[in-house]
Structure formats: structure tokens, C-alpha cells
Design an enzyme around this catalytic site. Structure first.
Site, PDB file in Angstrom:
ATOM      1  N   ASP A 111       0.856  -1.174   0.000  1.00  0.00           N
ATOM      2  CA  ASP A 111       0.000   0.000   0.000  1.00  0.00           C
ATOM      3  C   ASP A 111       0.904   1.239   0.000  1.00  0.00           C
ATOM      4  OD1 ASP A 111      -3.252   0.447   1.568  1.00  0.00           O
ATOM      5  OD2 ASP A 111      -2.148   1.762   0.208  1.00  0.00           O
TER       6      ASP A 111
ATOM      7  N   GLU B  56     -10.831   6.233   4.680  1.00  0.00           N
ATOM      8  CA  GLU B  56      -9.795   5.716   5.569  1.00  0.00           C
ATOM      9  C   GLU B  56      -9.926   6.277   6.982  1.00  0.00           C
ATOM     10  OE1 GLU B  56      -6.747   5.575   1.816  1.00  0.00           O
ATOM     11  OE2 GLU B  56      -6.012   4.837   3.732  1.00  0.00           O
TER      12      GLU B  56
HETATM   13  O1  LIG Z   1      -4.589   5.106  -3.563  1.00  0.00           O
HETATM   14  C1  LIG Z   1      -3.671   4.051  -3.438  1.00  0.00           C
HETATM   15  C2  LIG Z   1      -3.923   3.291  -2.137  1.00  0.00           C
HETATM   16  C3  LIG Z   1      -5.263   2.563  -2.137  1.00  0.00           C
HETATM   17  O2  LIG Z   1      -5.303   1.624  -3.209  1.00  0.00           O
HETATM   18  C4  LIG Z   1      -5.457   1.820  -0.802  1.00  0.00           C
HETATM   19  O3  LIG Z   1      -6.681   1.083  -0.777  1.00  0.00           O
HETATM   20  C5  LIG Z   1      -5.479   2.774   0.374  1.00  0.00           C
HETATM   21  O4  LIG Z   1      -5.223   2.080   1.577  1.00  0.00           O
HETATM   22  C6  LIG Z   1      -4.542   3.932   0.172  1.00  0.00           C
HETATM   23  N1  LIG Z   1      -4.311   4.901   1.042  1.00  0.00           N
HETATM   24  C7  LIG Z   1      -3.514   5.794   0.443  1.00  0.00           C
HETATM   25  C8  LIG Z   1      -3.040   6.994   1.102  1.00  0.00           C
HETATM   26  C9  LIG Z   1      -3.252   7.128   2.493  1.00  0.00           C
HETATM   27  C10 LIG Z   1      -2.823   8.269   3.156  1.00  0.00           C
HETATM   28  C11 LIG Z   1      -2.197   9.301   2.438  1.00  0.00           C
HETATM   29  C12 LIG Z   1      -2.014   9.168   1.060  1.00  0.00           C
HETATM   30  C13 LIG Z   1      -2.436   8.017   0.394  1.00  0.00           C
HETATM   31  C14 LIG Z   1      -3.246   5.382  -0.840  1.00  0.00           C
HETATM   32  N2  LIG Z   1      -3.891   4.209  -0.979  1.00  0.00           N
END
Ligand SMILES: OC[C@@H]1[C@@H](O)[C@H](O)[C@@H](O)c2nc(-c3ccccc3)cn21
Length: 601
Positions: free
Chosen positions: A285, A490
Site C-alpha cells: 500500500d 480511511e
Molecule cells: O490510492 C492508493 C492506495 C489505495 O489503493 C489503498 O486502498 C489505500 O489504503 C490507500 N491509502 C492511500 C493513502 C493514504 C494516506 C495518504 C495518502 C495516500 C493510498 N492508498
């Protein structure tokens, strides 16, 4: 001169072997790198042999970028990769988790929390096929979907990305994989990645494993459960996804019994690649390996060591290209990471790229732009909306149903801040990472849908948060009150109270005190509703329906019946949580599987 790996008539294994034999260590390490588009340039792609680029949530070429803008941008990066010595094409990934949701004008399907209610794998497969077309319409051959999380506690900010609390529903919804990728041929070998053609995309089963089982639903936290529980609940979607040829698997930020999945060699290499025979590639991730230390990124060499040796093949960095290259090069040269581990990672990445035809068709053209937001896809999304609705209350008793509503009435009230808000009805992971308020993309709000559906003589009055003085003199026949949660994604969606944000409760109680009212909830999960239940005449859970709000009116007014059954337990109070079907302390307000029905009029 002739190079075997460039010959599409050669068997996949031969092409991989030939190409691997030509690659330098830096070319191999380059394939293991995925960077965000904000730091990608054709020059960087060439210089560092970068194998993949992504759009993080909301990372778009420009506001309301067209399909052509997307294709031109991605082709630009691709040309950089194709100009390298060996010309290995890069693969571009995006979170198309309910349609191609970063892209303006894309069809936005209901989030998974609503799709699970339909319990219809064939519907999910069609949605996958439509999503694949809308991704390819923008030149994107790889999507970070389906999310196979089994959300066991609705306090988790990503619960709406989960089809259900029930492993059996999530197992069935793995049909999203062949929807996105196409059906594996009957002679397909177990676990081998399969993407049928240029109308399909590589998928990504995520987040491996146990992302939906963390303590109190705290995002990225610790899933405390024994091996039997992990394999019988949280692993449910992965078995079928691998049988169905899923091309990639994304590792979860979360930990299992205190060990971060991004460093869990026994589960990533031992179980996923060994026991389950997964032959595609494992991707981290976003900055997932950085989080292997506390503070994050405190010892990046250690992060690379643990992540790569655990079995991660491609690292979503997403910014620090040279730091990763230097770190991994050091580790390989000093035998902390073996060459065979590097070769395994690169082989898996090349296998996906060769199998899906990326070497033969690395560049997109405008021929598929017509699929973006097409009427056909919007009709499919509208059907999914209809079938995702759950009728929780329909009048004080069965012989005085409120729904379906009469289309002909002198005047009706539509209230609630969610009634005419495209951003709210789509939720997170739409246009931006966290989602937005307002008129954010092309679609039909619930208010517009109501106006489209009622009799032309029926007067529709819209007021977001009316007070009693406004309501009383109007003598409305009935009111539709659309309230719920505002968008989140998230960790920002994590909550301990699960209450409906203001002014929702006030709008409900004020309107329902004086008018016969139907409350439509737009939420990513079950929320606190018991205190208001007696006051509302009818109650509909609509989850996060996406752009096609017409599907809500279709059912409210009886063009279609309510059919949805809860795919998640609806709790009475948050102190019961976690509480899932089968638990000994099961005492829900509305149980798993509950849903009243109506007949089409
Ligand atoms: O977008 C790409 C992946 C996505 O596929 C995943 O399901 C997810 O957990 C995720 N969180 C971030 C992310 C989290 C915090 C700051 C910046 C980006 C980036 N991503």
C-alpha cells in the site's frame, strides 16, 4: 535485431526468461517501483526504468480532466518507459473502487456496502465489466479493486468499502475479479494472472489480510484473531479471487496479532504465494513499508529489507525513487536481499504485463472514450442502486404501509442536506480521496430523481433544514427526508459514536413531528437510529448510491419493489460493538438479512 521476449508468438515463460536474462539489476529494481503521477515524468521513467505509476486518491491531470487528457498524460509516461534500452512498458494504476471514481463524468456505482445487499455476483460482474471499460476509456489498464475487506466493526472508516460482515457474501462478490479482468480460460492454471483483452483491466484483491478486523475498527490497526478465524473470516475473498486469476494483491496496512502485514513473510510468501499458489504480483500500500518502523520511515533500509523479503514485489513508494533504488541496491549487493527474491518479484510483474498484452498494446487511443459515463453504464448503476436499498420501516404496522408513495399529491416536501448533494450521495473515493460536497460530477441527485418521477401536477418543495413554522402552513401530503454521513475515507472516517451528523437528526425530528415522513439514510454503514425510529413513518437505508439517484426514486414511488436485505447487522447502541451475525451477544435493532419488501405498483 530479433529479441524473443518481443515475440507474442513465443510462450509466456520463454518471453519472461529471455527478458530476465537481458536485464541489469537496476532495470530489475526499476520494475519493482510504483510512483505517483505527481512525481512522474517521461525522463524519470526512462532514467530509473520505473515499472509503474499510479493516481493516488484524487491525483488527476487537472480538475475535470477529460478522458483524452488522461490518455495523453499516461501515454506520455509510457513513451518514457518505451524509450528505455529494453522498452518494458509501465503499468498505470488507479483506485476505481466504485466506477472510475477519480474521473469527472465517470459512472459512480454504489459503494460496496450497498452492493453486498444485492447478494448478486452476476450484477457485480457486470459492474466490474463496466468499470473496466470506463478505466480503459481513460487509458488505465490496472485498478486497485476489489476491496475484499470483511468489516467486522462499523466504527472503521473504510467499512463502506466492504461488501459485508459475512465471509460468504464477500466470497461471492469476488466475481468482481472476472468482471474487471475477464473469465479465466478453462485450461487456465491455478493462480496464474489472467486479463482477457484491451477491454479488461488488471485487478487487485485488497487489503491482504484482515484489514476489516482491527480493534474497534481503528484504521491500519491490529487484528487480534487466531489463525482459524483469520482464514475462515478475513481470507474468504482471496481463495476465489486467486482461482479466478486475480492479477495482483495489495498488502494491508494493518497488523495480525501485532505483526504488520507488510512485513509478514509467512503470510505473504508462505501462505499467499506458497499455499494459495498466487502467481501474480504483490503490491504494497501507499508508503506501506515506511510504516514498518515507528516513527514511519525512521529506518528506510530496514523497511525495504522487511517488505521485500516478506514477499512484496512492487512497492507503492510513492515519491522517494532514488532512496528506494539506493537502499535495495545496497541490500542486494550485500546479500541481505537475495537475487532470487528480486527475480521472483520481477518475474511476477513481467508475467502480468506480458499476459495482459501490455507489450503489444502499451499505448491507449481515443477509441474507448465513448464508454466513460455511458447511458448503458448509468442504467446498470441505477439498477444496482434500486437493489441496494433496504426498507427498515414501512408505517406503524403492516396494514398501513407508507411506501410506495403516491406520485400524485398536491404538494410534497423534500428535506435534508443530502437530498440535493451529488458529493454526499457518492461518498469518499469520488473525484477526490476524501470525497466532496456539492455538484461534483455528472449524475442525478435524489431531489432531481423525485422531481423526475412524481406527477407533473405534484408540487415539490425543497428545503434542506426546514423549521416547524415553514412546514405547518404548507399542508404537505408527505415528506422525504434525506440525511446521513458526510464523505470520508480511511482513517478520517473512523468514529466511536456512529451518530448522524448535525443537522440530520434535527431535520428528521422537526419534519417527522408534523408531516408523514420517509427518511432516506445516506451512510457508509449502520448508524445510531434507534432514538428516532418511533418518530419516522418509513425508513430506508440507501448507503452511498453514487451518481444514479434515480434508482432511489424508482423504488420510493413503486416503479420497482424493495428487495434488499441487510448485509450488515444494524446495532442498537455502539457499546454493543463489535457485534456480527452469529455472535452470542447478538441483540440487533435490525438483524443481518432483515429487509421489508414492497411490490411494484
Ligand atoms: O490510492 C492508493 C492506495 C489505495 O489503493 C489503498 O486502498 C489505500 O489504503 C490507500 N491509502 C492511500 C493513502 C493514504 C494516506 C495518504 C495518502 C495516500 C493510498 N492508498
Amino acid at each position: 535485431e530479433y529479441m524473443k521476449y518481443k515475440d507474442p508468438n513465443k510462450p509466456l515463460g520463454r518471453r519472461i526468461k529471455d527478458l530476465m536474462s537481458r536485464m541489469t539489476l537496476e532495470e530489475k529494481i526499476g520494475q519493482m517501483i510504483q510512483i505517483d503521477r505527481t512525481v512522474a515524468t517521461p525522463e524519470a521513467m526512462k532514467k530509473y526504468y520505473i515499472g509503474s505509476v499510479l493516481s493516488g486518491g484524487g491525483s488527476v491531470p487537472k480538475k475535470e480532466a477529460s478522458a483524452e487528457n488522461w490518455i495523453d498524460m499516461i501515454n506520455g509516461f509510457q513513451k518514457g518507459s518505451l524509450s528505455t534500452r529494453l522498452g518494458i512498458p509501465m503499468i498505470y494504476g488507479i483506485d476505481a473502487v466504485h466506477g472510475n471514481n477519480n474521473v469527472y463524468k465517470a459512472t459512480i456505482f454504489p459503494h460496496n456496502v450497498g452492493l453486498g445487499v444485492t447478494r448478486d455476483p452476476q450484477l457485480i460482474k457486470k459492474i466490474g465489466a463496466a468499470t473496466a471499460l470506463e478505466a480503459r476509456a481513460t487509458g488505465i489498464p490496472y485498478v486497485f479493486a476489489p476491496c475484499l475487506a470483511i468489516c467486522r466493526d462499523p466504527r472503521w472508516g473504510r467499512c463502506y468499502e466492504s461488501y459485508s460482515e459475512d465471509p460468504n457474501i464477500v466470497r461471492a462478490m469476488s466475481e468482481m475479479v472476472p468482471g474487471l479482468q475477464g473469465d479465466v480460460p478453462s485450461n487456465g492454471r491455478l493462480g496464474v494472472p489472467f486479463v482477457a483483452n484491451k477491454q479488461k483491466v488488471a485487478a487487485c484483491a485488497k487489503h491482504y489480510v484482515g484489514d476489516g478486523g482491527t480493534v474497534k475498527g481503528i484504521n491500519e490497526n491490529n487484528t487480534i484473531i487466531d489463525r482459524h478465524g483469520l482464514l475462515s473470516i478475513h481470507m474468504a475473498g482471496y481463495y476465489n479471487s486467486i482461482i479466478k486469476g486475480v492479477a495482483t494483491v495489495m498488502v494491508s496496512y494493518s497488523s495480525w496479532n501485532g505483526l504488520r502485514m507488510h512485513g509478514n513473510r509467512e503470510m505473504v510468501t508462505g501462505f499467499l504465494k506458497g499455499t494459495l499458489r498466487f502467481r501474480g504480483f504483490v503490491i504494497s500500500d501507499w508508503a506501506g513499508i515506511d510504516k514498518l518502523t515507528y516513527p514511519w520511515h525512521a529506518n528506510y533500509t530496514y523497511s525495504i529489507l522487511e517488505g521485500v523479503n516478506a514477499g512484496i514485489d512492487m512497492v507503492m513508494l510513492p515519491y522517494n525513487t532514488t532512496e528506494f533504488i539506493d537502499g535495495l541496491t545496497y541490500l542486494v549487493k550485500n546479500n541481505f536481499v537475495s537475487m532470487s527474491r528480486i527475480d521472483d518479484a520481477v518475474k511476477r510483474i513481467l508475467r502480468v504485463k506480458f499476459q495482459m498484452g501490455l507489450f503489444e498494446n502499451p499505448l491507449a487511443d481515443y477509441s474507448m472514450v465513448k464508454y466513460l459515463g455511458s447511458a448503458e453504464h448509468r442504467e446498470l448503476a441505477r439498477e444496482a442502486v434500486r437493489r441496494s436499498l433496504v426498507l427498515l420501516k414501512n408505517g406503524a404496522n403492516a396494514d398501513e404501509p407508507v411506501l410506495p408513495l403516491p406520485k400524485k399529491a398536491s404538494s410534497i416536501l423534500v428535506a435534508g442536506i443530502h437530498a440535493n448533494n451529488m458529493g454526499y450521495q457518492c461518498g469518499g473515493w469520488t473525484i477526490t480521496w476524501q470525497g466532496l460536497s456539492g455538484n461534483t460530477t455528472i449524475g442525478t441527485t435524489i431531489l432531481s430523481a423525485i422531481e423526475n418521477t412524481v406527477d407533473p401536477e405534484t408540487k415539490v418543495v425543497f428545503k434542506e433544514n426546514p423549521d416547524a413554522e415553514f412546514i405547518k402552513p404548507n399542508n404537505f401530503s408527505y415528506a422525504i427526508v434525506v440525511v446521513g454521513e458526510t464523505p470520508y475515507a480511511e482513517g478520517s472516517g473512523d468514529t466511536l459514536n456512529l451518530t448522524i451528523p448535525a443537522p440530520g437528526p434535527d431535520t428528521m425530528t422537526t419534519v417527522c413531528a408534523t408531516v408523514k415522513c420517509v427518511v432516506v439514510l445516506l451512510t457508509g454503514r449502520p448508524v445510531v437510529i434507534q432514538p428516532y425510529l418511533a418518530q419516522v413513518d418509513a425508513l430506508v437505508a440507501a448507503w452511498l448510491p453514487g451518481t444514479e439517484g434515480q434508482g432511489v426514486a424508482d423504488v420510493l414511488f413503486g416503479d420497482y419493489g424493495f428487495t434488499g436485505k441487510l448485509a450488515r447487522t444494524w446495532f442498537k447502541t455502539v457499546d454493543q460493538l463489535p457485534m456480527n451475525v452469529g455472535d452470542s451477544h447478538y441483540d440487533p435493532l435490525f438483524p443481518f438479512g432483515f429487509g421489508l419488501t414492497t411490490e411494484p405498483t
